[in-house]
Write an enzyme that holds these catalytic residues in place. Structure first.
Site, PDB file in Angstrom:
ATOM      1  N   GLY A  29      35.469  46.282 -19.880  1.00 20.03           N
ATOM      2  CA  GLY A  29      36.416  46.724 -18.870  1.00 20.03           C
ATOM      3  C   GLY A  29      35.936  46.284 -17.499  1.00 20.03           C
ATOM      4  N   TYR A  30      36.786  46.481 -16.506  1.00 21.93           N
ATOM      5  CA  TYR A  30      36.504  45.991 -15.158  1.00 21.93           C
ATOM      6  C   TYR A  30      36.492  47.126 -14.149  1.00 21.93           C
ATOM      7  CZ  TYR A  30      36.813  41.441 -17.164  1.00 21.93           C
ATOM      8  OH  TYR A  30      36.552  40.346 -17.943  1.00 21.93           O
ATOM      9  N   LEU A  31      35.391  47.191 -13.395  1.00 20.69           N
ATOM     10  CA  LEU A  31      35.277  48.143 -12.295  1.00 20.69           C
ATOM     11  C   LEU A  31      35.910  47.568 -11.037  1.00 20.69           C
ATOM     12  CD1 LEU A  31      31.608  49.158 -13.013  1.00 20.69           C
ATOM     13  CD2 LEU A  31      33.618  50.607 -13.319  1.00 20.69           C
TER      14      LEU A  31
END
Length: 146
Positions: A29-31
């Site tokens: 996932g991407y922060l």
């Protein structure tokens, strides 16, 4: 500065499967999904990584990757923006290179892409029979945009 140089292709059939020397599941996932930089959390097996990538210029971009505790990776995945991507990665040798073939799951199926990391942007590669259209540099195939 760390630099990643890779080319990416769409996969046209599943002939890569019997050629794979290793396969494993990935959740990522991407922060941060800013067009100038991304910050990714990835869990692969019992390991977790935090990766920062700069803007792509052709097949090149800055990349910094750090192993982090698995429990931190699991917690950070819950803080990510948008969906968590799940895929199976297959490592497939071809010529002098190892190709990473990602078979996406959930709503991204049946998307399958193959990437090969290079030591220079003009390095010659042998294209395996299972790859089709090259999508290097096409933002619609960046994992951060899927």
């Amino acid at each position: 500065m760390a630099k990643e140089i890779e080319r990416k292709f769409l996969v046209i059939d599943n002939s890569y499967l019997p050629l794979a020397v290793q396969s494993y599941a990935i959740a990522q996932g991407y922060l941060c999904r800013d067009p100038e930089r991304t910050v990714r959390v990835r869990i692969s097996g019992e390991k977790a990584f935090l990766t920062i990538k700069g803007v792509s210029i052709g097949a090149e971009r800055e990349e910094y990757e750090y192993e982090i505790p698995l429990s931190d990776g699991q917690r950070l995945l819950s803080l990510c923006v948008g969906r968590v991507i799940r895929k199976h990665r297959h490592i497939v040798p071809c010529g002098q290179h190892l190709w990473e073939v990602d078979q996406f799951e959930d709503s991204l199926a049946p998307l399958v892409v193959a990437e090969v990391e290079l030591s220079s942007a003009d390095e010659e590669i042998e294209l395996p029979a299972f790859v089709g259209e090259e999508v290097t540099g096409d933002p619609s195939y960046y994992n951060s945009n899927l």
